[in-house]
Design an enzyme around this catalytic site. Sequence first.
Site, PDB file in Angstrom:
ATOM      1  N   ASN A   1     -26.215  21.264 -19.807  1.00  0.00           N
ATOM      2  CA  ASN A   1     -24.761  21.259 -19.648  1.00  0.00           C
ATOM      3  C   ASN A   1     -24.244  22.458 -20.443  1.00  0.00           C
ATOM      4  O   ASN A   1     -24.348  22.462 -21.673  1.00  0.00           O
ATOM      5  CB  ASN A   1     -24.145  19.981 -20.214  1.00  0.00           C
ATOM      6  CG  ASN A   1     -24.511  18.738 -19.413  1.00  0.00           C
ATOM      7  OD1 ASN A   1     -25.194  18.824 -18.407  1.00  0.00           O
ATOM      8  ND2 ASN A   1     -24.048  17.581 -19.869  1.00  0.00           N
TER       9      ASN A   1
ATOM     10  N   ASN B   1     -26.907  11.325 -21.539  1.00  0.00           N
ATOM     11  CA  ASN B   1     -26.077  12.515 -21.382  1.00  0.00           C
ATOM     12  C   ASN B   1     -25.625  12.988 -22.750  1.00  0.00           C
ATOM     13  O   ASN B   1     -25.003  12.236 -23.506  1.00  0.00           O
ATOM     14  CB  ASN B   1     -24.837  12.233 -20.541  1.00  0.00           C
ATOM     15  CG  ASN B   1     -23.973  13.479 -20.376  1.00  0.00           C
ATOM     16  OD1 ASN B   1     -24.369  14.433 -19.700  1.00  0.00           O
ATOM     17  ND2 ASN B   1     -22.806  13.499 -21.010  1.00  0.00           N
ATOM     18  N   GLU B   2     -25.961  14.244 -23.054  1.00  0.00           N
ATOM     19  CA  GLU B   2     -25.500  14.915 -24.270  1.00  0.00           C
ATOM     20  C   GLU B   2     -25.671  14.089 -25.542  1.00  0.00           C
ATOM     21  O   GLU B   2     -24.722  13.904 -26.308  1.00  0.00           O
ATOM     22  CB  GLU B   2     -24.046  15.365 -24.104  1.00  0.00           C
ATOM     23  CG  GLU B   2     -23.880  16.333 -22.934  1.00  0.00           C
ATOM     24  CD  GLU B   2     -22.578  17.117 -22.963  1.00  0.00           C
ATOM     25  OE1 GLU B   2     -21.632  16.685 -23.648  1.00  0.00           O
ATOM     26  OE2 GLU B   2     -22.527  18.181 -22.328  1.00  0.00           O
TER      27      GLU B   2
ATOM     28  N   TYR C   1     -21.185  25.627 -21.018  1.00  0.00           N
ATOM     29  CA  TYR C   1     -19.787  26.022 -20.753  1.00  0.00           C
ATOM     30  C   TYR C   1     -19.462  27.412 -21.288  1.00  0.00           C
ATOM     31  O   TYR C   1     -18.392  27.634 -21.822  1.00  0.00           O
ATOM     32  CB  TYR C   1     -18.844  24.964 -21.331  1.00  0.00           C
ATOM     33  CG  TYR C   1     -18.879  23.684 -20.517  1.00  0.00           C
ATOM     34  CD1 TYR C   1     -18.124  23.571 -19.352  1.00  0.00           C
ATOM     35  CD2 TYR C   1     -19.692  22.618 -20.884  1.00  0.00           C
ATOM     36  CE1 TYR C   1     -18.168  22.416 -18.582  1.00  0.00           C
ATOM     37  CE2 TYR C   1     -19.743  21.459 -20.125  1.00  0.00           C
ATOM     38  CZ  TYR C   1     -18.974  21.357 -18.972  1.00  0.00           C
ATOM     39  OH  TYR C   1     -19.022  20.232 -18.207  1.00  0.00           O
TER      40      TYR C   1
ATOM     41  N   ASP D   1     -15.864  11.526 -22.348  1.00  0.00           N
ATOM     42  CA  ASP D   1     -14.704  12.179 -21.755  1.00  0.00           C
ATOM     43  C   ASP D   1     -14.314  11.584 -20.396  1.00  0.00           C
ATOM     44  O   ASP D   1     -14.169  12.304 -19.422  1.00  0.00           O
ATOM     45  CB  ASP D   1     -15.044  13.678 -21.621  1.00  0.00           C
ATOM     46  CG  ASP D   1     -13.889  14.514 -21.126  1.00  0.00           C
ATOM     47  OD1 ASP D   1     -12.745  14.235 -21.510  1.00  0.00           O
ATOM     48  OD2 ASP D   1     -14.140  15.457 -20.347  1.00  0.00           O
TER      49      ASP D   1
ATOM     50  N   LYS E   1     -11.643  19.950 -14.265  1.00  0.00           N
ATOM     51  CA  LYS E   1     -12.722  20.861 -13.848  1.00  0.00           C
ATOM     52  C   LYS E   1     -13.140  20.624 -12.409  1.00  0.00           C
ATOM     53  O   LYS E   1     -14.110  21.224 -11.931  1.00  0.00           O
ATOM     54  CB  LYS E   1     -13.916  20.713 -14.789  1.00  0.00           C
ATOM     55  CG  LYS E   1     -13.604  21.201 -16.209  1.00  0.00           C
ATOM     56  CD  LYS E   1     -14.827  21.370 -17.065  1.00  0.00           C
ATOM     57  CE  LYS E   1     -14.436  21.715 -18.482  1.00  0.00           C
ATOM     58  NZ  LYS E   1     -13.803  20.588 -19.218  1.00  0.00           N
TER      59      LYS E   1
ATOM     60  N   TRP F   1     -19.683  20.885 -12.802  1.00  0.00           N
ATOM     61  CA  TRP F   1     -18.831  19.855 -13.362  1.00  0.00           C
ATOM     62  C   TRP F   1     -17.396  20.206 -13.038  1.00  0.00           C
ATOM     63  O   TRP F   1     -16.933  21.232 -13.468  1.00  0.00           O
ATOM     64  CB  TRP F   1     -19.020  19.780 -14.888  1.00  0.00           C
ATOM     65  CG  TRP F   1     -18.383  18.566 -15.480  1.00  0.00           C
ATOM     66  CD1 TRP F   1     -17.241  18.528 -16.230  1.00  0.00           C
ATOM     67  CD2 TRP F   1     -18.859  17.229 -15.381  1.00  0.00           C
ATOM     68  NE1 TRP F   1     -16.972  17.225 -16.586  1.00  0.00           N
ATOM     69  CE2 TRP F   1     -17.954  16.412 -16.077  1.00  0.00           C
ATOM     70  CE3 TRP F   1     -19.957  16.627 -14.749  1.00  0.00           C
ATOM     71  CZ2 TRP F   1     -18.104  15.030 -16.172  1.00  0.00           C
ATOM     72  CZ3 TRP F   1     -20.113  15.272 -14.848  1.00  0.00           C
ATOM     73  CH2 TRP F   1     -19.180  14.482 -15.571  1.00  0.00           C
TER      74      TRP F   1
ATOM     75  N   TYR G   1     -15.633  26.616 -22.938  1.00  0.00           N
ATOM     76  CA  TYR G   1     -15.550  26.249 -24.365  1.00  0.00           C
ATOM     77  C   TYR G   1     -16.042  27.393 -25.260  1.00  0.00           C
ATOM     78  O   TYR G   1     -15.658  27.498 -26.410  1.00  0.00           O
ATOM     79  CB  TYR G   1     -16.366  24.981 -24.649  1.00  0.00           C
ATOM     80  CG  TYR G   1     -15.815  23.750 -23.975  1.00  0.00           C
ATOM     81  CD1 TYR G   1     -14.511  23.327 -24.209  1.00  0.00           C
ATOM     82  CD2 TYR G   1     -16.603  23.013 -23.090  1.00  0.00           C
ATOM     83  CE1 TYR G   1     -14.000  22.205 -23.563  1.00  0.00           C
ATOM     84  CE2 TYR G   1     -16.096  21.896 -22.455  1.00  0.00           C
ATOM     85  CZ  TYR G   1     -14.791  21.497 -22.698  1.00  0.00           C
ATOM     86  OH  TYR G   1     -14.289  20.394 -22.063  1.00  0.00           O
TER      87      TYR G   1
ATOM     88  N   GLU H   1     -24.297  20.573 -15.727  1.00  0.00           N
ATOM     89  CA  GLU H   1     -22.860  20.794 -15.922  1.00  0.00           C
ATOM     90  C   GLU H   1     -22.604  22.263 -16.209  1.00  0.00           C
ATOM     91  O   GLU H   1     -23.354  22.903 -16.943  1.00  0.00           O
ATOM     92  CB  GLU H   1     -22.298  19.959 -17.091  1.00  0.00           C
ATOM     93  CG  GLU H   1     -22.140  18.492 -16.793  1.00  0.00           C
ATOM     94  CD  GLU H   1     -21.462  17.701 -17.914  1.00  0.00           C
ATOM     95  OE1 GLU H   1     -20.634  18.287 -18.656  1.00  0.00           O
ATOM     96  OE2 GLU H   1     -21.771  16.509 -18.047  1.00  0.00           O
TER      97      GLU H   1
HETATM   98  C1  BDP Z   1     -19.543  17.422 -21.242  1.00  0.00           C
HETATM   99  C2  BDP Z   1     -19.632  15.973 -20.831  1.00  0.00           C
HETATM  100  C3  BDP Z   1     -18.642  15.591 -19.750  1.00  0.00           C
HETATM  101  C4  BDP Z   1     -17.306  16.244 -20.023  1.00  0.00           C
HETATM  102  C5  BDP Z   1     -17.498  17.739 -19.958  1.00  0.00           C
HETATM  103  C6  BDP Z   1     -16.200  18.530 -20.178  1.00  0.00           C
HETATM  104  O1  BDP Z   1     -20.937  15.628 -20.432  1.00  0.00           O
HETATM  105  O2  BDP Z   1     -18.529  14.200 -19.687  1.00  0.00           O
HETATM  106  O3  BDP Z   1     -16.314  15.822 -19.143  1.00  0.00           O
HETATM  107  O4  BDP Z   1     -18.403  18.139 -20.948  1.00  0.00           O
HETATM  108  O5  BDP Z   1     -15.911  18.881 -21.309  1.00  0.00           O
HETATM  109  O6  BDP Z   1     -19.537  17.428 -22.607  1.00  0.00           O
HETATM  110  O7  BDP Z   1     -15.486  18.766 -19.227  1.00  0.00           O
END
Ligand code: BDP
Length: 605
Positions: free
Chosen positions: A472, A417-418, A474, A167, A576, A557, A478, A512
Amino acid sequence: MLEYSMLYPKATQTRRAISLDGMWKFCLDKEGTGEEKHFPDGILGKDVIPVPASFQDFYTEKETREFTGDVWYEKEVFVPEEWKGKKVFLRFGAATHRAAVFVNGRKITEHEGGFLPFLADITETACYNAFNKVVVKVNNELTVTNIPCGETITLPDGRKMSKPYFDFFNYSGLQRSVYLIAVPTEYVFDFDLTYQISGRTAEISYDIQTTGGHDVSVSLLDEDGKEAASAKGKHGALEVKDAHLWQVRNAYLYRFIVRISDGGNLIDEYEQEIGIRTVEVKGASILLNGSPVYLKGFGKHEDSDIVGRGFHIGVMKRDFELMKWIGANSFRTAHYPYSEEIYQMADREGFLVIDEVAAVGLFESLMNFMEANTGKKTAFFEKETTPVLLKAHKKAIEEMIARDKNHPCVIAWSLLNEPDTSNEAAVPYFKEVFGIAHELDKQKRPRTFALIMNSVPDVCKCYQFSDIIALNRYYGWYVKGGYEISEAEQLFRKELDAWKALNLDKPFVFTEYGADTLGTEHKLPSVMWSQEYQDEYLKMTNEVFDSYAFIKGEQIWNFADFQTTEGILRVNGNKKGVFTRQRQPKDAAYLLKKRWTKLPLDYKG
Ligand code: BDP
């Protein structure tokens, strides 16, 4: 074994370093036929472009911004007569994602991987006391066999297009400084330092590699320029009485000087600023100099207007000032090793850095972070090409550790990462990646990787490799955003309860969490994307963080809004940021400042 010395270019009594930053000739190679057209002898056209910078955002044609393929750079470089008899190199801070370097029409070297330095040895090829034509072919195509992962597709009209599995915009080019350097034929190639602190005395064990057999001596100068310790030999220890320790946001830097000499004759001299500190994970604590630290800060990007991912010394300064203002003490170099100058600044300012290799997009889908939610079976690490990817990944880890290991600011390595950890196929891959980092880092810093949101305890097959569990998450963005935020909180706590039940006795850090927010939007009551919602989201998240003792850090993030590929999920980039892309605060910045300036360093310690 390293191919070349990773030491930062520096002029000393025995070395020379000339910056080649400035305007370079530049052209796109739309047909990919530059070699046939003899570009190594001189490229087409008269266009010039700044280095360091990404090439994309200078131009007004979309075709240039989105260009995927080879781009060419050229510069006339004068090599002094008095350098004859020395080793002469061109040193590229980075060329994204791969490069071939030609001097006076001859290919000197190639390098794969867009975020780490490499040297081109031009000792034999250079014309001395004359101008030399340096031509660099840089290619920005994404593949699944190098990091970061992605694909390159061909549109029906024949143009190539980048499809990142990550992303952030696929910025590329010569994004970091280029140097012309000269060192003696017998020179300091590399060194490793480890620290032991007992009471007021510190012991620095050192291990120096040179390219010859002459005597080596080392010396340590304090900030007043007084010698604090000295020793002889390639391997040994320095005892520093009344040592000034490198502390969080209170850095003390010594100058570590290495000399090679032949009796009274100095052969080579190199020096670097270092900090005396230890770092380790003990139980659920991250200890710096034996005391617990709580990480407050950001996942960042190297990203700004006009220069894209190009290193910009002014943007760097502003970012550090903002991080200090807000009360942060740390950041993660998401999602690639940053420009070396940023680590030097973090050393100076006392910031804790989680240094991340560019292993992002190791998931089988385009907007992988969205698809992760669907439970789709992916098995990224079962591809036929996985061994090739692993090789590139390990090489990048080797180069990153070699480059960054002597920075006191670097307290942990983030190795992916992820990634897709839902399948057993990931396990042997992780074993190799975590193994090599441990083997190469003499300081044995903690290792980690950032877990994607579907990597929950009963799905993730790899968290056992991490010394620090980095999540990470959300919830509230999300997952169940807006009016459903109360349910998001419940789900968030449910997941954390599941981690807690495992009794891992390891520190957890949120690498994140965040909510897209438009710097222009206010709405009362809140809606998603408004600044009011970002605050609401943070209040919920902070309460959750405060209720779990094993959470030892929060890195939101993102530090600032940043450019991504265009698409329906992104409004001209990822929003973000706590700051806008122009580095001005959103409302959330004040909320975080209030929290972070109050939280003690040893919070939950
Ligand atoms: C995570 C990723 C990051 C994205 C973020 C997002 O590590 O690179 O920018 O989510 O969705 O999946 O903002």
